[in-house]
Design an enzyme around this catalytic site. Sequence first.
Site, mmCIF file in Angstrom:
data_model
loop_
_atom_site.group_PDB
_atom_site.id
_atom_site.type_symbol
_atom_site.label_atom_id
_atom_site.label_comp_id
_atom_site.label_asym_id
_atom_site.label_seq_id
_atom_site.Cartn_x
_atom_site.Cartn_y
_atom_site.Cartn_z
ATOM 1 N N GLU A 263 0.781 -1.147 -0.118
ATOM 2 C CA GLU A 263 -0.035 -0.145 0.166
ATOM 3 C C GLU A 263 0.794 1.759 0.199
ATOM 4 O OE1 GLU A 263 -2.795 0.317 3.537
ATOM 5 O OE2 GLU A 263 -3.409 -1.690 2.523
ATOM 6 N N GLU A 312 -13.667 5.819 -0.548
ATOM 7 C CA GLU A 312 -14.802 4.996 0.573
ATOM 8 C C GLU A 312 -15.221 5.530 1.582
ATOM 9 O OE1 GLU A 312 -12.935 0.867 0.548
ATOM 10 O OE2 GLU A 312 -11.172 2.117 0.748
ATOM 11 N N LYS A 315 -16.104 4.358 5.697
ATOM 12 C CA LYS A 315 -14.592 4.584 6.289
ATOM 13 C C LYS A 315 -14.014 5.335 7.598
ATOM 14 C CE LYS A 315 -10.648 2.484 4.164
ATOM 15 N NZ LYS A 315 -9.365 2.632 4.024
ATOM 16 N N GLU A 320 -9.359 8.982 5.401
ATOM 17 C CA GLU A 320 -9.856 7.311 5.851
ATOM 18 C C GLU A 320 -10.006 7.092 4.309
ATOM 19 O OE1 GLU A 320 -7.339 5.357 6.433
ATOM 20 O OE2 GLU A 320 -6.926 6.313 7.698
#
Length: 339
Positions: A263, A312, A315, A320
């Site tokens: 990541e 997303e 999250k 985030e």
Amino acid sequence: MSNKIVMASLMLALGLLLAGTELTGAQSVGVCYGRNGDNLPSQAEVIELYKANSIGRMRIYDPDQATLQALKGSNIELILGVLNDNLQALTDPTAASNWVQNNVVAFSSDVKIKYIAVGNEVPPGDTKAQYVLPAMQNIQNALASANLQGQIKVSTAIDTSLLGVSYPPSSGAFSDAANQFISPIISFLVNNGSPLLANIYPYFSYVQNMQSIDLAYALFTSPGVVVTDGAYQYQNLFDALVDSLYSALEKAGGSSLAIVVSESGWPSEGGTAASLDNAGTYYAKLISHVKQGTPKKAGQAIEAYLFAMFDENLKAAGIEQHFGLFTPSKQPKYQISFA
């Protein structure tokens, strides 16, 4: 058709074939596909989006059956994840064998599973930490029983919080607290020829230490060398973090290991230095940079996975939710090329 024309046609075909081979071999950037949102496209649409953007590698965090089905025949290389909450169950060899049969063997002829990430960023002090290595061993044994051990490598994904020392890079070393956890895992990786998966985030290093780290150094935009460490010169923080981890591995008996950056990303909003401009710069520079390797591993392309495919919305609020390369409506947030 004359012999000259035939020969010219053959040479052209060979040249195109070699060019295609070189392109495939040079590609080292993948993208992580998280599904922690309630507005994301279907798995089949996502695979088509990867293909349309020439993204040849993917990381998923659990064996989602719809994703695995959609990946069939796509030729996309895959990091397949085991959720941290499933680690304890996989310390049972039968459960691990069933997991491999259902999620790996069932798809191995049509899906290019490259690595299995057994756990993600499990803190050494967490109760789940004791289950990581036994789960890895059981998954490895199940793969061997299915004759897939040479095709698929078993690892786990760590983050740089395991480093007790990270500066200068040559002094990189795991903390005392992390050593007991990571040392047996390193031995497992060495014995099985597997890489260590590592989540590398210059963004977090920067925001936690802004008094010492310049933004340009974190964004790959420094005009010159920032850190000189013996024979090595560092112009960006990403290289320094990766090489700190290589130094820690050397001290822990893992000098033969490769690091796969499982990541790396930069948020586009929600916190300090989180902007579309900064994130777009980071992703574009990272894609072009990984081809050349780090100072310790010069010329060795880094296999890296950008985090993440989508914003997303389920999250935690703040940064985030804003690491996506694409919006949930499949629109690119940045003008970058993955090929």
